[in-house]
Motif scaffolding. Structure first.
Motif, PDB file in Angstrom:
ATOM      1  N   UNK A 124       1.071  -1.382   0.156  1.00 39.50           N
ATOM      2  CA  UNK A 124      -0.005   0.510  -0.376  1.00 39.50           C
ATOM      3  C   UNK A 124       0.988   1.621   0.027  1.00 39.50           C
ATOM      4  N   UNK A 125       2.067   1.174   0.212  1.00 42.19           N
ATOM      5  CA  UNK A 125       3.330   1.993   1.033  1.00 42.19           C
ATOM      6  C   UNK A 125       3.640   3.155  -1.003  1.00 42.19           C
ATOM      7  N   UNK A 126       2.922   1.892  -2.304  1.00 47.07           N
ATOM      8  CA  UNK A 126       3.532   2.409  -3.383  1.00 47.07           C
ATOM      9  C   UNK A 126       2.783   2.004  -4.418  1.00 47.07           C
ATOM     10  N   UNK A 127       0.854   2.589  -4.091  1.00 50.60           N
ATOM     11  CA  UNK A 127       0.204   2.215  -4.871  1.00 50.60           C
ATOM     12  C   UNK A 127       0.584   3.270  -5.513  1.00 50.60           C
ATOM     13  N   UNK A 128       0.707   4.567  -5.404  1.00 47.61           N
ATOM     14  CA  UNK A 128       0.981   5.865  -5.927  1.00 47.61           C
ATOM     15  C   UNK A 128       1.677   6.305  -6.398  1.00 47.61           C
ATOM     16  N   UNK A 129       3.102   5.626  -6.308  1.00 48.05           N
ATOM     17  CA  UNK A 129       5.001   5.306  -6.682  1.00 48.05           C
ATOM     18  C   UNK A 129       4.859   4.411  -7.907  1.00 48.05           C
ATOM     19  N   UNK A 130       4.887   3.674  -7.415  1.00 42.76           N
ATOM     20  CA  UNK A 130       5.368   2.211  -8.715  1.00 42.76           C
ATOM     21  C   UNK A 130       3.591   1.723  -8.981  1.00 42.76           C
ATOM     22  N   UNK A 131       4.513   1.698 -10.022  1.00 43.59           N
ATOM     23  CA  UNK A 131       3.342   0.707 -11.420  1.00 43.59           C
ATOM     24  C   UNK A 131       3.525  -1.335 -10.959  1.00 43.59           C
TER      25      UNK A 131
ATOM     26  N   UNK B  30      -1.857  -2.182  -6.386  1.00 43.18           N
ATOM     27  CA  UNK B  30      -1.275  -1.398  -7.121  1.00 43.18           C
ATOM     28  C   UNK B  30      -2.359  -0.451  -8.390  1.00 43.18           C
ATOM     29  N   UNK B  31      -0.895   0.245  -8.710  1.00 42.56           N
ATOM     30  CA  UNK B  31      -1.494   1.487 -10.044  1.00 42.56           C
ATOM     31  C   UNK B  31      -1.188   0.478 -11.098  1.00 42.56           C
ATOM     32  N   UNK B  32      -1.803   0.047 -13.004  1.00 42.75           N
ATOM     33  CA  UNK B  32      -1.426  -0.165 -13.653  1.00 42.75           C
ATOM     34  C   UNK B  32      -0.789   0.460 -14.659  1.00 42.75           C
ATOM     35  N   UNK B  33      -0.932   2.016 -14.350  1.00 44.28           N
ATOM     36  CA  UNK B  33       0.152   2.727 -14.948  1.00 44.28           C
ATOM     37  C   UNK B  33       0.028   4.219 -14.620  1.00 44.28           C
ATOM     38  N   UNK B  34       0.358   5.188 -15.026  1.00 43.24           N
ATOM     39  CA  UNK B  34       0.297   6.479 -14.173  1.00 43.24           C
ATOM     40  C   UNK B  34      -0.298   7.610 -15.948  1.00 43.24           C
ATOM     41  N   UNK B  35      -0.947   8.082 -15.491  1.00 38.71           N
ATOM     42  CA  UNK B  35      -1.110   9.090 -17.069  1.00 38.71           C
ATOM     43  C   UNK B  35      -0.189   9.932 -17.409  1.00 38.71           C
ATOM     44  N   UNK B  36      -0.566  10.524 -18.846  1.00 37.61           N
ATOM     45  CA  UNK B  36       0.757  10.657 -19.466  1.00 37.61           C
ATOM     46  C   UNK B  36       0.796  12.602 -18.994  1.00 37.61           C
ATOM     47  N   UNK B  37       1.778  12.402 -19.464  1.00 29.79           N
ATOM     48  CA  UNK B  37       2.826  14.251 -18.995  1.00 29.79           C
ATOM     49  C   UNK B  37       4.278  14.400 -19.633  1.00 29.79           C
TER      50      UNK B  37
ATOM     51  N   UNK C 154       7.351  10.918 -28.580  1.00 32.56           N
ATOM     52  CA  UNK C 154       6.227  11.677 -28.260  1.00 32.56           C
ATOM     53  C   UNK C 154       6.415  12.313 -26.830  1.00 32.56           C
ATOM     54  N   UNK C 155       6.586  13.478 -26.830  1.00 30.59           N
ATOM     55  CA  UNK C 155       6.065  14.122 -25.344  1.00 30.59           C
ATOM     56  C   UNK C 155       4.596  13.362 -23.942  1.00 30.59           C
ATOM     57  N   UNK C 156       3.980  13.825 -25.174  1.00 29.27           N
ATOM     58  CA  UNK C 156       2.206  13.527 -24.321  1.00 29.27           C
ATOM     59  C   UNK C 156       2.232  11.900 -24.194  1.00 29.27           C
ATOM     60  N   UNK C 157       2.922  11.256 -24.823  1.00 29.65           N
ATOM     61  CA  UNK C 157       3.259  10.350 -24.571  1.00 29.65           C
ATOM     62  C   UNK C 157       4.216   9.589 -22.454  1.00 29.65           C
ATOM     63  N   UNK C 158       5.102  10.032 -22.654  1.00 29.35           N
ATOM     64  CA  UNK C 158       6.062  10.099 -21.009  1.00 29.35           C
ATOM     65  C   UNK C 158       4.724   9.826 -20.177  1.00 29.35           C
ATOM     66  N   UNK C 159       5.393   9.205 -18.958  1.00 28.96           N
ATOM     67  CA  UNK C 159       4.551   9.454 -17.684  1.00 28.96           C
ATOM     68  C   UNK C 159       4.651   9.765 -16.420  1.00 28.96           C
ATOM     69  N   UNK C 160       3.727   9.977 -15.959  1.00 29.06           N
ATOM     70  CA  UNK C 160       3.743  11.522 -14.555  1.00 29.06           C
ATOM     71  C   UNK C 160       4.608  11.008 -13.562  1.00 29.06           C
ATOM     72  N   UNK C 161       5.834  11.844 -13.316  1.00 28.26           N
ATOM     73  CA  UNK C 161       6.248  11.049 -12.792  1.00 28.26           C
ATOM     74  C   UNK C 161       5.588  10.828 -11.286  1.00 28.26           C
ATOM     75  N   UNK C 162       6.125  10.024 -10.119  1.00 24.17           N
ATOM     76  CA  UNK C 162       5.266   9.346  -9.775  1.00 24.17           C
ATOM     77  C   UNK C 162       5.003  10.515  -8.352  1.00 24.17           C
ATOM     78  N   UNK C 163       3.254  10.573  -7.642  1.00 30.44           N
ATOM     79  CA  UNK C 163       3.217  11.154  -7.024  1.00 30.44           C
ATOM     80  C   UNK C 163       3.731  10.533  -5.288  1.00 30.44           C
ATOM     81  N   UNK C 164       4.107  11.012  -4.621  1.00 32.73           N
ATOM     82  CA  UNK C 164       4.054  11.094  -3.207  1.00 32.73           C
ATOM     83  C   UNK C 164       3.525   9.827  -2.506  1.00 32.73           C
ATOM     84  N   UNK C 165       4.608   9.000  -1.842  1.00 29.47           N
ATOM     85  CA  UNK C 165       3.142   7.368  -1.807  1.00 29.47           C
ATOM     86  C   UNK C 165       1.918   7.800  -0.231  1.00 29.47           C
TER      87      UNK C 165
END
Length: 379
Positions: free
Chosen positions: A70-77, A92-99, A117-128
């Motif tokens: 649960x500590x990494x649900x918003x940090x690692x896929x 866990x999160x399958x993927x983060x939205x684009x950024x 394609x810069x629009x496809x770059x994943x969002x940096x991880x949010x704090x856990x």
């Protein structure tokens, strides 16, 4: 004729003395309602026991390194957690939205637009979320980072660096036979070799995963010790079972200074694996092969959506050089790189390199093949 009154029944006497008499039908109905109430309560208890939220709570409490899933649900896929041996399916999160790549991580501007394609770059991880991993640096010192990278046997070191963290090193960090994951969020974090030392050495089956991290000023000076590899200014990953995975990260101003020094930025050799996604390698140099990235006899080598710019090799492959290995490069661009031969991308002896949507722009060779070159290899 006089008639004696009939003797009152028991129910009639109870009606005169107490509660109103209840018929058999009414008694059955009451018992039925009580049974239904009991069944409803039983169903609620059973449902609570198998409710998805409760199952999720159990999954999120599974061990993951020194913390829990649960500590990494918003940090690692999910896939990233699997790679560091954490079984967190269902929490866990399958993927983060684009950024886009955080601008603060970039210290240069490309001469030409990248093919990525810069629009496809994943969002940096949010704090856990709470509870957070145990290994969160509080003092941002090299000692603290080194201690966090000293897990117990068969353990996994998972380290979260707060946005803007800067750690300065005077000697390399070893990932020696264990798994390590270092992630940051927002504008990212920096690990600085200060021009003194290589930053990471991954060996003996160690596995290093970096996300949203900048490695800078790694330097491997002229080697006098035969036991010290001359490859990899920022990172050296070597040996069967060892691997390096870089996501949304930057390697800049790193050097491998030696007559045999290969891989100014990253070197992967002797059966190791290298995987780079949405990364920048800039202003790195070596005296030998592969100014930015060098891969020799690797188990696997993949780069996707990466840019190698302003890198220099004293011999061949100013941007990327692959030797004796199979490699897949997708949307990789070499920009303003230079070398004696093959200044952009170079496939060297015994290698098989697949290029998809790659380019070499503004690269300069002292002799021949300024862009993409091959020698005794399949391209």
């Amino acid at each position: 004729n006089s008639t004696e009154p009939a003797t009152p029944s028991i129910n009639e006497r109870r009606g005169a003395e107490g509660p109103v008499p209840v018929s058999r039908h009414q008694e059955m109905r009451i018992h039925g309602l009580r049974l239904l109430s009991f069944m409803a309560l039983y169903w609620q208890l059973c449902s609570a026991a198998v409710h998805p939220e409760n199952r999720l709570a159990d999954t999120c409490n599974r061990p993951c390194g020194r913390s829990v899933c649960g500590s990494f649900i918003e940090t690692l896929t999910c896939s990233e957690l699997i790679k560091i041996d954490c079984r967190c399916t269902g929490c866990c999160t399958e993927s983060f939205s684009a950024s886009k790549m955080p601008a603060a991580l970039l210290s240069h501007e490309s001469a030409v637009p990248s093919l990525r394609q810069l629009s496809e770059l994943p969002v940096p991880a949010a704090p856990p979320p709470s509870p957070q991993p145990a290994d969160i640096l509080s003092e941002n010192t090299s000692y603290e980072l080194r201690q966090a990278l000293s897990p117990a046997a068969n353990d996994t070191a998972i380290i979260y660096l707060r946005e803007g963290t800067q750690v300065a090193l005077t000697e390399p960090l070893f990932i020696d036979g264990f798994n390590a994951s270092i992630v940051s969020d927002g504008t990212g974090s920096t690990i600085d070799g200060q021009g003194y030392t290589r930053i990471f050495h991954v060996r003996n089956g160690g596995r290093l995963f970096l996300r949203n991290i900048r490695l800078m000023n790694g330097r491997l000076p002229n080697q006098t010790d035969a036991n010290v590899s001359a490859h990899g200014g920022a990172v050296l990953v070597e040996g069967a079972g060892s691997s390096l995975e870089l996501y949304n990260s930057v390697i800049s101003d790193c050097f491998a200074r030696s007559a045999n020094g290969n891989g100014g930025g990253v070197a992967a050799v002797s059966g190791a694996s290298l995987d780079m996604v949405n990364c920048f390698v800039t202003s790195c140099e070596c005296d030998g092969l592969g100014g930015g990235v060098y891969a020799e006899d690797t188990l696997s080598m993949q780069m996707s959506g990466c840019e190698v710019s302003a890198c220099v090799a004293g011999d061949r492959g100013g941007g990327v050089l692959v030797a004796g290995a199979t490699a897949l490069l997708t949307a990789v661009s070499a920009v303003n790189c230079s070398a004696r031969l093959g200044a952009g991308l170079y496939a060297f002896t015994g290698s098989a390199v697949s290029l998809h949507g790659c380019s070499a722009v503004g690269c300069v060779s002292v002799t021949n093949y300024a862009g993409i070159a091959t020698t005794y290899a399949r391209l």
